[in-house]
Design a protein around this motif. Structure first.
Motif, PDB file in Angstrom:
ATOM      1  N   UNK A  55       3.942  15.923  -9.497  1.00  0.00           N
ATOM      2  CA  UNK A  55       4.262  16.659 -10.383  1.00  0.00           C
ATOM      3  C   UNK A  55       3.905  17.050 -12.150  1.00  0.00           C
ATOM      4  N   UNK A  56       4.178  15.756 -12.239  1.00  0.00           N
ATOM      5  CA  UNK A  56       4.344  15.188 -14.053  1.00  0.00           C
ATOM      6  C   UNK A  56       2.385  15.677 -14.472  1.00  0.00           C
ATOM      7  N   UNK A  57       1.286  15.283 -14.241  1.00  0.00           N
ATOM      8  CA  UNK A  57       0.443  15.286 -14.676  1.00  0.00           C
ATOM      9  C   UNK A  57       0.042  16.769 -13.871  1.00  0.00           C
ATOM     10  N   UNK A  58       0.024  17.670 -12.721  1.00  0.00           N
ATOM     11  CA  UNK A  58      -0.543  18.504 -11.872  1.00  0.00           C
ATOM     12  C   UNK A  58      -1.611  18.147 -12.281  1.00  0.00           C
ATOM     13  N   UNK A  59      -2.226  19.114 -12.836  1.00  0.00           N
ATOM     14  CA  UNK A  59      -4.167  19.760 -12.281  1.00  0.00           C
ATOM     15  C   UNK A  59      -4.300  17.941 -12.852  1.00  0.00           C
ATOM     16  N   UNK A 114       0.803  -0.959  -0.371  1.00  0.00           N
ATOM     17  CA  UNK A 114       0.036  -0.046   0.327  1.00  0.00           C
ATOM     18  C   UNK A 114       1.119   1.354   0.161  1.00  0.00           C
ATOM     19  N   UNK A 115       1.945   1.505   0.819  1.00  0.00           N
ATOM     20  CA  UNK A 115       2.840   2.268   0.644  1.00  0.00           C
ATOM     21  C   UNK A 115       3.249   2.695  -0.462  1.00  0.00           C
ATOM     22  N   UNK A 116       4.310   1.782  -1.766  1.00  0.00           N
ATOM     23  CA  UNK A 116       4.573   1.433  -2.201  1.00  0.00           C
ATOM     24  C   UNK A 116       3.577   2.249  -3.424  1.00  0.00           C
ATOM     25  N   UNK A 117       2.074   1.843  -3.641  1.00  0.00           N
ATOM     26  CA  UNK A 117       1.609   2.240  -4.331  1.00  0.00           C
ATOM     27  C   UNK A 117       0.972   3.534  -4.567  1.00  0.00           C
ATOM     28  N   UNK A 118       0.882   4.388  -2.692  1.00  0.00           N
ATOM     29  CA  UNK A 118       0.800   5.670  -2.888  1.00  0.00           C
ATOM     30  C   UNK A 118       2.117   6.188  -3.342  1.00  0.00           C
ATOM     31  N   UNK A 119       3.572   5.819  -2.776  1.00  0.00           N
ATOM     32  CA  UNK A 119       4.753   6.485  -3.088  1.00  0.00           C
ATOM     33  C   UNK A 119       4.672   6.636  -4.830  1.00  0.00           C
ATOM     34  N   UNK A 120       4.317   5.444  -5.839  1.00  0.00           N
ATOM     35  CA  UNK A 120       3.643   5.414  -6.937  1.00  0.00           C
ATOM     36  C   UNK A 120       3.193   7.017  -7.465  1.00  0.00           C
ATOM     37  N   UNK A 121       1.968   6.768  -6.714  1.00  0.00           N
ATOM     38  CA  UNK A 121       1.006   7.374  -7.472  1.00  0.00           C
ATOM     39  C   UNK A 121       1.133   9.415  -6.728  1.00  0.00           C
ATOM     40  N   UNK A 122       2.018   9.398  -5.682  1.00  0.00           N
ATOM     41  CA  UNK A 122       2.474  10.528  -5.180  1.00  0.00           C
ATOM     42  C   UNK A 122       3.535  10.894  -6.477  1.00  0.00           C
ATOM     43  N   UNK A 123       4.028   9.965  -6.868  1.00  0.00           N
ATOM     44  CA  UNK A 123       5.114  10.158  -7.645  1.00  0.00           C
ATOM     45  C   UNK A 123       5.423  11.360  -9.068  1.00  0.00           C
ATOM     46  N   UNK A 124       4.173  10.608  -9.268  1.00  0.00           N
ATOM     47  CA  UNK A 124       3.461  11.669 -10.519  1.00  0.00           C
ATOM     48  C   UNK A 124       2.628  12.541 -11.070  1.00  0.00           C
TER      49      UNK A 124
END
Length: 69
Positions: free
Chosen positions: A33-37, A21-31
């Motif tokens: 800045x890239x995806x912004x809005x 779950x932590x790994x997935x949350x970190x993966x989502x957060x890593x995007x």
């Protein structure tokens, strides 16, 4: 016999899946800045594809925790 999860089984589930779950949350957060809005809609779509629901709730909690850090 009840289909409801007992506290012990919920705790076991949490222990078993916490790292993922932590790994997935970190993966989502890593995007973020890239995806912004578009990030929130993308995260919603990613969460929608995950299962089971208790795992999705764990990922959401980790996302919230990491976002506030």
């Amino acid at each position: 016999m009840s289909d409801e999860a007992t506290p012990a089984s919920r705790a076991d589930f949490h222990r078993e899946h916490q790292a993922r779950a932590l790994e997935q949350a970190e993966r989502l957060l890593a995007r973020r800045d890239e995806l912004q809005g578009a990030w929130l809609a993308w995260v919603a779509g990613e969460l929608y594809q995950m299962s089971p629901p208790p795992f999705v709730a764990m990922v959401r909690r980790e996302l919230q925790r990491l976002s506030q850090a």
